[in-house]
Design a protein around this motif. Structure first.
Motif, PDB file in Angstrom:
ATOM      1  N   GLY A 108       0.813  54.589 -25.481  1.00  0.00           N
ATOM      2  CA  GLY A 108       0.491  54.289 -26.868  1.00  0.00           C
ATOM      3  C   GLY A 108       1.538  53.421 -27.553  1.00  0.00           C
ATOM      4  N   ILE A 109       2.227  52.585 -26.764  1.00  0.00           N
ATOM      5  CA  ILE A 109       3.291  51.734 -27.302  1.00  0.00           C
ATOM      6  C   ILE A 109       2.771  50.303 -27.400  1.00  0.00           C
ATOM      7  CG2 ILE A 109       5.603  50.814 -26.882  1.00  0.00           C
ATOM      8  CD1 ILE A 109       6.156  53.482 -25.401  1.00  0.00           C
ATOM      9  N   GLY A 110       2.865  49.727 -28.576  1.00  0.00           N
ATOM     10  CA  GLY A 110       2.354  48.386 -28.817  1.00  0.00           C
ATOM     11  C   GLY A 110       3.129  47.309 -28.070  1.00  0.00           C
ATOM     12  N   HIS A 111       2.437  46.244 -27.724  1.00  0.00           N
ATOM     13  CA  HIS A 111       3.025  45.102 -27.028  1.00  0.00           C
ATOM     14  C   HIS A 111       2.054  43.940 -27.136  1.00  0.00           C
ATOM     15  CE1 HIS A 111       0.154  45.526 -23.716  1.00  0.00           C
ATOM     16  NE2 HIS A 111       0.263  46.821 -23.972  1.00  0.00           N
ATOM     17  N   ARG A 112       2.520  42.768 -26.785  1.00  0.00           N
ATOM     18  CA  ARG A 112       1.628  41.609 -26.746  1.00  0.00           C
ATOM     19  C   ARG A 112       2.271  40.529 -25.900  1.00  0.00           C
ATOM     20  NH1 ARG A 112       3.044  37.231 -29.893  1.00  0.00           N
ATOM     21  NH2 ARG A 112       4.658  37.569 -31.443  1.00  0.00           N
ATOM     22  N   PRO A 113       1.466  39.709 -25.272  1.00  0.00           N
ATOM     23  CA  PRO A 113       2.043  38.569 -24.545  1.00  0.00           C
ATOM     24  C   PRO A 113       2.576  37.537 -25.543  1.00  0.00           C
ATOM     25  CG  PRO A 113      -0.359  38.556 -24.380  1.00  0.00           C
ATOM     26  CD  PRO A 113       0.020  39.794 -25.120  1.00  0.00           C
ATOM     27  N   VAL A 114       3.608  36.840 -25.157  1.00  0.00           N
ATOM     28  CA  VAL A 114       4.213  35.805 -25.988  1.00  0.00           C
ATOM     29  C   VAL A 114       4.127  34.493 -25.217  1.00  0.00           C
ATOM     30  CG1 VAL A 114       6.335  35.049 -27.125  1.00  0.00           C
ATOM     31  CG2 VAL A 114       5.774  37.481 -27.027  1.00  0.00           C
ATOM     32  N   SER A 115       3.649  33.463 -25.864  1.00  0.00           N
ATOM     33  CA  SER A 115       3.509  32.172 -25.188  1.00  0.00           C
ATOM     34  C   SER A 115       4.855  31.456 -25.091  1.00  0.00           C
ATOM     35  CB  SER A 115       2.518  31.284 -25.950  1.00  0.00           C
ATOM     36  OG  SER A 115       3.096  30.882 -27.186  1.00  0.00           O
ATOM     37  N   ILE A 116       4.927  30.506 -24.188  1.00  0.00           N
ATOM     38  CA  ILE A 116       6.128  29.680 -24.044  1.00  0.00           C
ATOM     39  C   ILE A 116       6.426  28.979 -25.369  1.00  0.00           C
ATOM     40  CG2 ILE A 116       7.061  27.624 -22.904  1.00  0.00           C
ATOM     41  CD1 ILE A 116       7.045  30.082 -21.126  1.00  0.00           C
ATOM     42  N   GLU A 117       5.370  28.532 -26.052  1.00  0.00           N
ATOM     43  CA  GLU A 117       5.556  27.843 -27.335  1.00  0.00           C
ATOM     44  C   GLU A 117       6.211  28.764 -28.369  1.00  0.00           C
ATOM     45  OE1 GLU A 117       2.853  25.849 -24.794  1.00  0.00           O
ATOM     46  OE2 GLU A 117       2.612  27.856 -25.613  1.00  0.00           O
ATOM     47  N   GLU A 118       5.795  30.025 -28.409  1.00  0.00           N
ATOM     48  CA  GLU A 118       6.408  30.965 -29.350  1.00  0.00           C
ATOM     49  C   GLU A 118       7.885  31.176 -29.025  1.00  0.00           C
ATOM     50  OE1 GLU A 118       3.916  34.484 -30.959  1.00  0.00           O
ATOM     51  OE2 GLU A 118       3.186  34.069 -28.922  1.00  0.00           O
ATOM     52  N   LEU A 119       8.199  31.278 -27.738  1.00  0.00           N
ATOM     53  CA  LEU A 119       9.604  31.429 -27.343  1.00  0.00           C
ATOM     54  C   LEU A 119      10.420  30.206 -27.735  1.00  0.00           C
ATOM     55  CD1 LEU A 119       9.349  33.102 -23.832  1.00  0.00           C
ATOM     56  CD2 LEU A 119      10.125  34.144 -25.969  1.00  0.00           C
ATOM     57  N   GLU A 120       9.851  29.029 -27.503  1.00  0.00           N
ATOM     58  CA  GLU A 120      10.555  27.794 -27.876  1.00  0.00           C
ATOM     59  C   GLU A 120      10.771  27.734 -29.387  1.00  0.00           C
ATOM     60  OE1 GLU A 120       7.968  24.877 -26.164  1.00  0.00           O
ATOM     61  OE2 GLU A 120       9.019  24.924 -24.230  1.00  0.00           O
ATOM     62  N   ASP A 121       9.735  28.096 -30.167  1.00  0.00           N
ATOM     63  CA  ASP A 121       9.859  28.094 -31.630  1.00  0.00           C
ATOM     64  C   ASP A 121      10.914  29.101 -32.085  1.00  0.00           C
ATOM     65  OD1 ASP A 121       7.876  26.189 -31.794  1.00  0.00           O
ATOM     66  OD2 ASP A 121       6.306  27.600 -32.411  1.00  0.00           O
ATOM     67  N   ALA A 122      10.909  30.300 -31.511  1.00  0.00           N
ATOM     68  CA  ALA A 122      11.878  31.327 -31.888  1.00  0.00           C
ATOM     69  C   ALA A 122      13.289  30.883 -31.554  1.00  0.00           C
ATOM     70  CB  ALA A 122      11.558  32.642 -31.191  1.00  0.00           C
ATOM     71  N   THR A 123      13.458  30.254 -30.393  1.00  0.00           N
ATOM     72  CA  THR A 123      14.782  29.765 -29.991  1.00  0.00           C
ATOM     73  C   THR A 123      15.254  28.677 -30.939  1.00  0.00           C
ATOM     74  OG1 THR A 123      14.320  30.315 -27.695  1.00  0.00           O
ATOM     75  CG2 THR A 123      16.096  28.764 -28.088  1.00  0.00           C
ATOM     76  N   ALA A 124      14.358  27.769 -31.303  1.00  0.00           N
ATOM     77  CA  ALA A 124      14.732  26.687 -32.231  1.00  0.00           C
ATOM     78  C   ALA A 124      15.107  27.256 -33.596  1.00  0.00           C
ATOM     79  CB  ALA A 124      13.584  25.696 -32.366  1.00  0.00           C
ATOM     80  N   LEU A 125      14.353  28.244 -34.092  1.00  0.00           N
ATOM     81  CA  LEU A 125      14.666  28.864 -35.377  1.00  0.00           C
ATOM     82  C   LEU A 125      16.030  29.561 -35.329  1.00  0.00           C
ATOM     83  CD1 LEU A 125      11.245  30.400 -36.423  1.00  0.00           C
ATOM     84  CD2 LEU A 125      12.513  28.605 -37.627  1.00  0.00           C
ATOM     85  N   ARG A 126      16.286  30.275 -34.237  1.00  0.00           N
ATOM     86  CA  ARG A 126      17.563  30.993 -34.119  1.00  0.00           C
ATOM     87  C   ARG A 126      18.718  30.013 -34.083  1.00  0.00           C
ATOM     88  NH1 ARG A 126      18.910  36.447 -31.948  1.00  0.00           N
ATOM     89  NH2 ARG A 126      16.860  36.664 -32.789  1.00  0.00           N
ATOM     90  N   GLN A 127      18.576  28.919 -33.323  1.00  0.00           N
ATOM     91  CA  GLN A 127      19.643  27.939 -33.209  1.00  0.00           C
ATOM     92  C   GLN A 127      19.884  27.215 -34.531  1.00  0.00           C
ATOM     93  OE1 GLN A 127      18.349  25.644 -29.828  1.00  0.00           O
ATOM     94  NE2 GLN A 127      19.294  27.059 -28.378  1.00  0.00           N
ATOM     95  N   SER A 128      18.843  27.113 -35.347  1.00  0.00           N
ATOM     96  CA  SER A 128      19.006  26.422 -36.626  1.00  0.00           C
ATOM     97  C   SER A 128      19.622  27.334 -37.680  1.00  0.00           C
ATOM     98  CB  SER A 128      17.640  25.941 -37.124  1.00  0.00           C
ATOM     99  OG  SER A 128      16.856  27.044 -37.586  1.00  0.00           O
ATOM    100  N   GLY A 129      19.724  28.641 -37.374  1.00  0.00           N
ATOM    101  CA  GLY A 129      20.270  29.588 -38.323  1.00  0.00           C
ATOM    102  C   GLY A 129      19.255  30.103 -39.326  1.00  0.00           C
ATOM    103  N   ARG A 130      17.968  29.765 -39.132  1.00  0.00           N
ATOM    104  CA  ARG A 130      16.921  30.175 -40.078  1.00  0.00           C
ATOM    105  C   ARG A 130      16.240  31.468 -39.642  1.00  0.00           C
ATOM    106  NH1 ARG A 130      15.060  24.683 -39.357  1.00  0.00           N
ATOM    107  NH2 ARG A 130      13.178  25.616 -38.510  1.00  0.00           N
ATOM    108  N   GLY A 131      16.755  32.138 -38.608  1.00  0.00           N
ATOM    109  CA  GLY A 131      16.143  33.389 -38.157  1.00  0.00           C
ATOM    110  C   GLY A 131      15.283  33.179 -36.944  1.00  0.00           C
ATOM    111  N   ALA A 132      14.495  34.156 -36.622  1.00  0.00           N
ATOM    112  CA  ALA A 132      13.617  34.085 -35.461  1.00  0.00           C
ATOM    113  C   ALA A 132      12.322  34.810 -35.747  1.00  0.00           C
ATOM    114  CB  ALA A 132      14.311  34.677 -34.242  1.00  0.00           C
ATOM    115  N   LEU A 133      11.347  34.583 -34.928  1.00  0.00           N
ATOM    116  CA  LEU A 133      10.069  35.267 -35.076  1.00  0.00           C
ATOM    117  C   LEU A 133      10.256  36.750 -34.789  1.00  0.00           C
ATOM    118  CD1 LEU A 133       7.780  32.775 -33.144  1.00  0.00           C
ATOM    119  CD2 LEU A 133       8.022  33.005 -35.611  1.00  0.00           C
ATOM    120  N   GLY A 134       9.392  37.565 -35.327  1.00  0.00           N
ATOM    121  CA  GLY A 134       9.453  39.004 -35.057  1.00  0.00           C
ATOM    122  C   GLY A 134       8.868  39.331 -33.711  1.00  0.00           C
ATOM    123  N   LEU A 135       9.548  38.933 -32.653  1.00  0.00           N
ATOM    124  CA  LEU A 135       9.044  39.173 -31.293  1.00  0.00           C
ATOM    125  C   LEU A 135       9.466  40.520 -30.796  1.00  0.00           C
ATOM    126  CD1 LEU A 135       9.863  35.710 -29.731  1.00  0.00           C
ATOM    127  CD2 LEU A 135       7.715  36.477 -30.719  1.00  0.00           C
TER     128      LEU A 135
END
Length: 135
Positions: A108-135
């Motif tokens: 009963g533990i939630g999960h979801r697949p994450v696309s390569i694009e989402e990972l790339e976007d999250a990495t770019a956001l983190r590197q820019s200092g603007r945070g990251a997606l709620g992955l």
């Protein structure tokens, strides 16, 4: 009853805590400081997860383990657990997500697949200092 425990790693300290909760007089001995900075269970790099794909039954063991962690934090009056979520990335074509998802569903533990694009976007956001997606 008096019990001496040799080794103040995660196993020795967990055993000492469990015995103390039952009223046993416990002494813990280690070759180094307690906590020992050269032990295998020292530092912030330990990951506790609900499942390991392919290790059948592991997830069912983790449900009571997380409950014990909560009891430990109450006894210590301080939590040492940082809930961060997890992202699994595979370098092979082996289906790691399928068995992991099946076990998480059963717990009963939630999960979801994450696309390569989402990972790339999250990495770019983190590197820019603007945070990251709620992955």
């Amino acid at each position: 009853m008096k019990v001496s425990i040799v080794g103040a790693g995660i196993a020795g300290l967990s055993l000492a805590w469990a015995l103390r909760r039952r009223g046993v007089d416990v002494s813990v001995f280690d070759q180094g400081a307690i906590p020992n900075p050269v032990s295998s269970s020292f530092d912030e790099h330990r990951i506790t997860r609900h499942t390991y794909a392919g290790l059948e039954g592991y997830g069912a063991l983790m449900v009571p383990t997380f409950a014990l962690y909560e009891q430990l934090w109450r006894d210590l009056k301080r939590s040492h657990y940082l809930s961060t979520g997890a992202v699994y990335v595979s370098r092979t074509d082996e289906d790691y997500y399928g068995p992991t998802a099946q076990e998480l569903d059963g717990l009963g533990i939630g999960h979801r697949p994450v696309s390569i694009e989402e990972l790339e976007d999250a990495t770019a956001l983190r590197q820019s200092g603007r945070g990251a997606l709620g992955l």
